[in-house]
Each structure stands twice: as C-alpha cells, then as structure tokens.
Design an enzyme around this catalytic site. Structure first.
Site, PDB file in Angstrom:
ATOM      1  CB  ILE A 158      -0.962  -0.012   1.200  1.00  0.00           C
ATOM      2  CG1 ILE A 158      -1.971  -1.161   1.055  1.00  0.00           C
ATOM      3  CG2 ILE A 158      -1.700   1.317   1.305  1.00  0.00           C
ATOM      4  CD1 ILE A 158      -2.828  -1.388   2.282  1.00  0.00           C
ATOM      5  CB  CYS A 208       3.587   0.627   9.550  1.00  0.00           C
ATOM      6  SG  CYS A 208       3.034   1.895  10.698  1.00  0.00           S
ATOM      7  N   PRO A 209       1.824  -2.025   9.596  1.00  0.00           N
ATOM      8  CG  PRO A 209       2.968  -4.032   9.831  1.00  0.00           C
ATOM      9  CD  PRO A 209       2.965  -2.751   9.034  1.00  0.00           C
ATOM     10  CG  ASP A 261     -10.654   4.811   6.370  1.00  0.00           C
ATOM     11  OD1 ASP A 261     -11.817   5.265   6.346  1.00  0.00           O
ATOM     12  OD2 ASP A 261     -10.372   3.642   6.023  1.00  0.00           O
ATOM     13  CD  GLU A 266     -11.591   1.348  13.327  1.00  0.00           C
ATOM     14  OE1 GLU A 266     -10.711   2.081  12.852  1.00  0.00           O
ATOM     15  OE2 GLU A 266     -11.840   0.218  12.868  1.00  0.00           O
ATOM     16  CG  HIS A 285     -11.770   0.698   9.083  1.00  0.00           C
ATOM     17  ND1 HIS A 285     -11.158   0.242  10.229  1.00  0.00           N
ATOM     18  CD2 HIS A 285     -11.108   0.097   8.057  1.00  0.00           C
ATOM     19  CE1 HIS A 285     -10.186  -0.605   9.911  1.00  0.00           C
ATOM     20  NE2 HIS A 285     -10.133  -0.696   8.591  1.00  0.00           N
TER      21      HIS A 285
END
Length: 318
Positions: A158, A208-209, A261, A266, A285
């Site tokens: 990404i 990043c993760p 996002d 959430e 999201h």
C-alpha cells in the site's frame, strides 16, 4: 464441510454473492454475531469465517469441530493464532486485495486536506457563493503539493502504491521502515531514519501494520519533532496514534490538519477527542470497501478454502 460466516454484512451487505462459498459446503451466514453467541453459532462447524468477530482461546476450546478459520481481512489480530496452532487449526487471511483502494482513499484524504472540497461544497449549497461579492472565495488555505515532501511510515504494497500516486503529483518522498532497506530508493525517494522523516516531511502518512513496538508511535514526543503545520494521514491502524496528543496538536495548530480512516476503537466513543478536534477529517474505516476490492476479498477467501480442502493451504498466518 459446514461453513459459518460470523459477520458477513461488512463484506457483503447484499451487493455481491455468496454462491461460490455455497458450492464448497453447507453455508450459514450471520450478518453480525455478538460475543455471547460466538460459540453457539460456530457450533459443530468445520470452517469459521470472520472479519472483526473475535475468536479467542476460550472459543477455540469450546468448538471442538473447528478445523479452519478464514479471516475476511488482511489483519488477523482478532484470532488467537497461537491457541489455534496448538489445536491444529489452520488460520488464513486475505492479503493484497485492497492495495489500490487504500492508496486511492489516502490520496482522497490528502486532497481533502489541501482543498477542503467538502467544506467548500457545503458552504456553496448553504448560499455562501450566491451571497459573495467576489467571483470566488476560499474558506481555508489551499495547498499545492508539487515540490513538497511526503513521509511514508511503512512501505509495503500500500505504501509503495501511494508513493507512485504522489510521485505523479511532483512530491518528494521519504520512507521509514524498521528494516531500513535501501533497495526501495530511486530518484525522488529516499529511505531515512524516523527522526529525519518527522523533521522534514510536509505530509506524513501511516502505512504500517500495528505491532507492540509501534503502538502509539505518533504521540506528544514524535509530534514535537515534526514541522509546524504538517499534515497527517492514517489509513493503517488507529492505535498507531495517541489520539489525545493528536487532538491537542490539531487544536494548537502544530499539526495543520489530519485525515484518518481508522481510530483506536471502532466505532469510536462519543468522548473520542478527535471527533471535536480542529481540522480533522474522519471517515468510518472505508478504505478497503469499494465493491471491486470486496469482490477480490471474496475470491481469495474462496480460493483459500479450496486450497485448504485440497491439502495445500495458502495465506496461512499461524
């Protein structure tokens, strides 16, 4: 095979088909599953598919028939993969399905911070242009990106896709990854230490993760190292940011604008400080969610299950 989808609505609110999964076994799809019904709904199923419904060690212990867990996403922290491995349960995720979609929303968020399209449209429709004495006006500073520096924290599929987009806009790029692998370098793109990226970037974008090492990496201390008036984007994971620290920086003007996002929880609590912070664009999201991306997610999920049934599982994460 008995297949249970625990939270199918997110992937498929009705605009795509479950038919390819139905060909593989006896399929039951639940739109959503509350925590107290997870064990009951998995029941004696061989296969459980989940997006954000957690499958923990207690659930695994109670579901003796379970042999395969398919995560309907790339991130798989909602499954206790260690406990699954100990029980011989294969866990697979779906990588790479939303690369272009997330890069696309990252660009949309960046351009929104530069041009405030939504705010200007709302003002025009409310009569602002009709009552103006001038032929044009702008309610916020407008920003041209050519020649400015984008700092990418994370440079997987990404991050590299987003880099290609902003390169076309004439931006220079700094990249930070823990590996500091210089193979990514090219004219206009340099791999640098984090402190340099923070100090020199006009825009910082997170790709990043989430790990134990980078949780809360955007905080009061790292924000202090950034340029005054920097823009911040996050389409990765909400917990990368200490949200109160970001809200304080937005309200003080240290950070000129943020577009996110993802949030740490959430849906967010009404008390989340970013909901009332200045110059903060929030989307729910949705970067992964264009229909084209969801169709890819469904296709890879079906292929994961086919490969597992053939004894050649792919995208195994445990």
């Amino acid at each position: 095979m008995k297949i249970v989808v625990l939270d199918g609505y997110t992937l498929n609110p009705g605009d795509i088909s479950w038919s390819d999964l139905e060909k593989l076994g006896e399929l039951t799809v639940y739109d959503r599953t509350p925590k107290d019904l997870i064990v009951e709904r998995i029941g004696d199923a061989d296969i459980a598919l989940t997006n954000k419904t957690p499958i923990d060690a207690q659930t695994l212990a109670a579901c003796a028939s379970l042999k395969f867990i398919g995560v309907l996403a790339t991130g798989y922290n909602i499954v206790d993969v260690k406990a699954a491995r100990e029980k011989g349960i294969v866990v697979c995720n779906v990588p790479s399905y939303s690369t272009i979609s997330v890069a696309q929303l990252s660009l949309a968020l960046l351009l929104e911070l530069c041009h405030h399209v939504g705010d200007h449209s709302t003002d025009v429709r409310a009569g602002g242009w009709s009552s103006s004495i001038d032929f044009c006006y702008w309610r916020s500073p407008l920003i041209e990106l050519q020649g400015k520096t984008l700092g990418l924290i994370g440079y997987g599929q990404i991050g590299s896709a987003f880099a290609a987009v902003v390169t076309a806009l004439g931006m220079n790029i700094l990249v930070y990854t823990p590996s500091q692998n210089k193979k990514h370098e090219r004219p206009g793109l340099s791999v640098v230490q984090l402190d340099r990226l923070l100090a020199e970037s006009d825009v910082i974008s997170l790709h990043c993760p989430l790990t134990a090492d980078n949780t809360g990496m955007i905080n009061r201390d790292t924000i202090a190292k950034m340029k005054d008036g920097v823009l911040l984007l996050n389409t990765a994971r909400g917990a990368l940011i200490v949200e109160q620290d970001l809200a304080d920086a937005l309200n003080s003007g240290k950070i000129a604008g943020a577009a996110l996002d993802v949030l740490s929880t959430e849906p967010p609590a009404a008390s989340n400080p970013l909901l009332k912070a200045k110059n903060c664009v929030l989307t729910p999201h949705i970067a992964w969610a264009p229909k084209e991306a969801r169709l890819r997610l469904m296709a890879i999920t079906v292929e994961n299950l086919k490969r597992y049934a053939a004894g050649e599982p792919q995208n195994v994460v445990n």
